[in-house]
Design an enzyme around this catalytic site. Structure first.
Site, short mmCIF file in Angstrom:
data_model
loop_
_atom_site.label_atom_id
_atom_site.label_comp_id
_atom_site.label_asym_id
_atom_site.label_seq_id
_atom_site.Cartn_x
_atom_site.Cartn_y
_atom_site.Cartn_z
N GLU A 306 28.25 49.58 44.34
CA GLU A 306 29.58 48.99 44.17
C GLU A 306 30.28 48.94 45.52
O GLU A 306 30.36 49.94 46.22
CB GLU A 306 30.40 49.81 43.18
CG GLU A 306 31.88 49.48 43.09
CD GLU A 306 32.17 48.03 42.81
OE1 GLU A 306 32.98 47.43 43.53
OE2 GLU A 306 31.56 47.49 41.86
N HIS A 324 39.18 41.77 22.01
CA HIS A 324 39.31 40.56 21.20
C HIS A 324 38.45 40.64 19.94
O HIS A 324 37.36 41.20 19.95
CB HIS A 324 38.90 39.34 22.02
CG HIS A 324 39.82 39.03 23.15
ND1 HIS A 324 41.01 38.37 22.98
CD2 HIS A 324 39.74 39.31 24.49
CE1 HIS A 324 41.62 38.24 24.15
NE2 HIS A 324 40.87 38.80 25.08
N VAL A 446 26.43 44.69 49.18
CA VAL A 446 25.10 44.10 49.34
C VAL A 446 25.18 42.96 50.34
O VAL A 446 26.02 42.06 50.21
CB VAL A 446 24.57 43.60 47.98
CG1 VAL A 446 23.24 42.86 48.17
CG2 VAL A 446 24.38 44.77 47.03
N LYS A 524 43.35 31.36 26.41
CA LYS A 524 44.10 31.84 25.25
C LYS A 524 45.60 31.78 25.45
O LYS A 524 46.36 32.02 24.51
CB LYS A 524 43.66 33.27 24.91
CG LYS A 524 42.18 33.38 24.54
CD LYS A 524 41.81 34.81 24.24
CE LYS A 524 40.32 34.90 23.89
NZ LYS A 524 39.46 34.64 25.06
N ILE A 610 31.17 36.65 33.35
CA ILE A 610 31.68 37.48 32.25
C ILE A 610 33.21 37.48 32.31
O ILE A 610 33.85 38.45 32.73
CB ILE A 610 31.11 38.92 32.33
CG1 ILE A 610 29.60 38.88 32.55
CG2 ILE A 610 31.44 39.67 31.04
CD1 ILE A 610 28.82 38.18 31.47
N CYS A 674 53.44 63.94 38.37
CA CYS A 674 54.07 62.64 38.13
C CYS A 674 55.08 62.79 37.00
O CYS A 674 54.70 62.93 35.84
CB CYS A 674 53.01 61.59 37.77
SG CYS A 674 53.69 59.98 37.30
N CYS A 676 57.29 60.56 35.89
CA CYS A 676 57.43 59.37 35.04
C CYS A 676 56.44 59.40 33.88
O CYS A 676 56.80 59.15 32.73
CB CYS A 676 57.22 58.10 35.86
SG CYS A 676 58.44 57.80 37.16
N CYS A 711 58.83 54.61 38.78
CA CYS A 711 58.99 54.68 40.24
C CYS A 711 57.76 54.20 40.98
O CYS A 711 57.76 54.13 42.21
CB CYS A 711 59.35 56.10 40.67
SG CYS A 711 57.95 57.23 40.82
#
Length: 755
Positions: A306, A324, A446, A524, A610, A674, A676, A711
């Protein structure tokens, strides 16, 4: 996988002269008086034998081939260097000089110290233990000698596959009770013995007590025992666990100690390890992660490459987070099949992977009698795809969606539609895959691919890797990857950008279903939906984009999203919008998913184009590609493979009594980082003990929601950054927000105290 396999050599060298009165902290490492002993020589000989025997195969034939190669290598290496530093064990030396090379029933640690390479050669725990028994069995066929080899090989294998110390410790306790649970006592035992039953648990204890690769070796060789062997054992496990890059001195010094006689064999073995994958998957979006998980259930050596520093960092991180139902795709297409099957898989999958998922249903809204007529063909399409659906009237809508526009006269209700956390779906699927033995290379792009006689050679900006099967799941770059092998394609991808608004979790139940307008040629349409975390989304737009990596937003497009969303839900409180974002999806020229073997090579499999409904389709696509791999390679189910992960702890979701008990036992879960999103220090620290690396501020944000609140990280981001720096052993200026080129801090503004 590691760039070097030097751990056993580093420990052996550093232990070759014993502690000589030094404490672990003051012990000199790689001194000129040190050198390789029989531990290193026979570890290299094991590598040589594995290379000549080839990859593991089932049956007695491979066992005989490997053990013949082992005997030949051990005898040859002995004859080439009969008097190394500290010599050989007398029984082993006699065995090498004798014409009869039958095993001699040793209880010693000689097999344990040379066995670590099999952990890199094996594709499963079963294979690892079998290979260890083969290596030990040529000499150390006594149960104690055999047990030592199996324990060390398994510990290295589990460490290599990013298992926690708790998991490795639990496995080792079954071999040597107390080596983990009473590690300090075991380490201090004071034995000066070459017996496996005494020295192996002491070496294991040194690893368990360590906090780094270097410290593990220091602890192992500082004991007044068989320091070179215990160093080799602890070093092999520590390098696999902490990573070779965490101890640069070893990478620098070991080659010169191995010299021209042994270093070429080690380098050839390392190259063979990186060229012996059964399957390489390019791309770690939701499709790549769920495919890796599916392949991890089988005795296959799998690598995922990746280019980002985290999984699910592109399209998966910037979509509508919807499972979906499958009413929309054209019947008979791959989209329709995988959408519907993936939807059915989603609930049990999310339960196993500890991913939030709610089946709240979707509504496709008609705002006039003319539009109401257009719901009928959608209903017929839903029936053709096998999706539960019905048309509901205005009265039903007023009762069940009171904030929906009063212009709504009817809607297509699909109860099986749902919402899911896409960040966690990808991350937890990959965590499960890594737990089961898959390898992951983050931050590698890659650059080219070559065909070889037995497969493919994949070049990246940081290395090269060989495999028998190659799978292209590279998202918006899938066509570029495919061209590296197939040249001209009969399909291409059209990047389309979608821009969104994110609303704070201001009112539970403000919108109860996923709300769609009638679909158009662009897709959609702009929806309004709740999320599994209690926020609300409005979007996306859908415009062609030349640059597949351009995730910027612009005011005119966002204004169009605002108008469309307000026409669907007029009372949307835009003052509660806390963020905008954009995602780029790969629309295929074929108007359908491109899945399966490429035109030119059945060993090169595609998972391209995809787009929506790709998120919900991903687990189903993984099954199809697994079946395609099974047509090429033998697939054997792993006995140890797990279908789920260790559950995450969320203090606020616990009953008060359980939460109070948790905070007493683990106070870090009571320290809020955190405010929030009410994310605790314990939740962030838990990420660092998982098999999936957590390298960036964005990775912490996606997995814990620290920084997702009102925030947007204004208060918690400095704390998260410092935690990442501490965990990674790096300077705070080296911590990236998301990509490798996104440092949060550019420089130190002033010197700290003592600098």
């Amino acid at each position: 996988m590691h760039k070097t396999i030097y751990g056993a050599f580093a420990g052996d060298i550093c232990g070759s002269r014993g502690p000589e009165g030094h404490s672990p902290a003051s012990l000199p490492l790689f001194a000129e008086t040190m050198g390789i002993t029989d531990d290193s020589i026979l570890t290299v000989a094991t590598m040589d034998a594995l290379l000549r025997a080839g990859p593991f195969e089932e049956g007695e034939g491979y066992k005989k081939k490997l053990q013949a190669a082992l005997v030949e290598s051990y005898v040859r290496y002995y004859e080439e260097n009969p008097e190394p530093l500290d010599g050989y064990g007398p029984m082993f030396a006699y065995w090498c000089r004798n014409d009869d090379h039958s095993p001699y029933g040793s209880k010693g640690n000689g097999a344990a110290m040379r066995v670590s390479p099999v952990a890199y050669w094996a594709r499963s725990v079963r294979e690892c233990l079998l290979l260890a028994s083969y290596v030990a069995g040529v000499t150390h066929d006594d149960p104690e000698g055999m047990k030592g080899a199996e324990a060390v090989a398994l510990a290295v294998y589990l460490a290599l596959h990013r298992r926690s110390k708790e998991e490795i410790g639990a496995a080792m306790e079954s071999y040597y009770p107390g080596c983990y649970l009473k590690a300090e006592e075991t380490y201090r035992s004071g034995h000066c013995s070459a017996l496996a039953s005494l020295s192996v648990p002491e070496a294991l204890a040194a690893f368990f007590l360590s906090s780094s690769y270097e410290e593990a070796i220091r602890l192992a060789v500082a004991r007044d025992g068989d320091s070179d062997t215990e160093g080799a054992i602890a070093g092999a496990i520590a390098e696999a666990y902490y990573g070779s890059s965490s101890f640069p001195l070893a990478a620098e010094k070991v080659p010169s100690f191995l010299g021209p006689m042994y270093l070429p064999v080690v380098e050839k073995f390392e190259e063979a390890v990186e060229h012996s994958y059964d399957v390489i998957v390019i791309g770690a979006g939701s499709t790549g992660c769920l495919l890796a998980r599916e392949l991890s259930f089988y005795e296959l050596k799998v690598l995922v490459i990746e280019k980002s520093l985290d999984v699910g960092d592109a399209t998966t991180a910037a979509n509508s987070a919807i499972a979906h139902s499958g009413y929309d795709p054209l019947p008979g297409t791959k989209k329709a099949f995988h959408n519907v099957r993936g939807n059915r898989m989603m609930a049990p999958l999310c339960e196993k992977l500890d991913v939030p998922y709610e089946k709240i249903g979707t509504l496709t809204v008609a705002r006039s009698q003319e539009e109401k007529e257009l719901l009928l063909p959608l209903l017929e399409r839903a029936k053709a795809n096998g999706v539960e659906a019905r048309i509901v009237d205005a009265a039903w809508l007023r009762e069940n969606e009171p904030n929906l526009t009063k212009e709504a006269v009817a809607a297509l209700l699909c109860p099986t539609g749902g919402i899911v956390n896409p960040f966690l779906l990808a991350a937890h699927a990959m965590e499960n895959a890594l737990d089961n033995g898959v390898f992951l290379r983050l931050g590698e792009e890659v650059t080219s691919i070559e065909r070889e006689e037995k497969g493919f050679l994949v070049h990246t900006n940081l290395g090269k890797y060989g495999s028998k099967v190659l799978i292209d799941a590279a998202g918006t770059k899938a066509d570029e990857v495919a061209k590296m092998l197939d040249g001209e394609l009969d399909w291409h991808l059209i990047p389309r950008k979608g821009e969104y608004f994110v609303f704070d979790h201001f009112a539970e139940g403000f919108v109860r279903h996923v709300l769609f307008p009638l679909p158009s040629q662009k897709g959609k349409g702009i929806l309004v939906a709740p999320t599994s975390s209690g926020n609300y989304l409005a979007g996306p737009s859908s415009e062609p984009e030349e640059d597949p990596e351009d995730a910027s937003t612009d005011a005119p497009t966002l204004e169009e999203v605002r108008k469309a969303a307000s026409s669907l839900v007029p009372s949307l409180p835009w003052k509660e919008a806390i963020r905008v974002y954009a995602g780029v999806r790969a629309t295929p020229s074929t108007h359908d998913f491109i899945i399966g073997p490429s035109r030119k090579d059945p060993r090169f499999l595609l998972a391209a184009g995809i787009e929506s409904p790709g998120l919900v389709s991903a687990p189903s696509i993984a099954l199809e590609l697994r079946d395609e791999v099974g047509k090429i390679l033998p697939v054997v189910r792993k006995e140890e493979a797990k279908e789920g992960i260790r559950p995450y702890v969320h203090p606020l979701s616990l009953p008060p009594e359980e939460r109070d008990r948790l905070l007493k036992e683990r106070p870090a879960y009571g320290k809020i980082v955190c405010s929030c999103e009410k994310v605790s220090l314990g939740e962030i620290e838990d990420l660092f003990g998982r098999s999936l690396p957590c390298l960036t501020v964005k990775a912490v944000k996606k997995r814990t929601r620290a920084g997702f609140g009102k925030c947007q990280g204004g208060f918690c981001q400095p704390q998260v950054l410092l935690l990442l720096a501490k965990h990674g052993g790096i300077d705070p200026t080296e911590v990236a927000y998301g990509s490798p080129k996104s440092p949060v801090l550019l420089m130190k503004a002033k010197k700290g105290e003592g600098e």
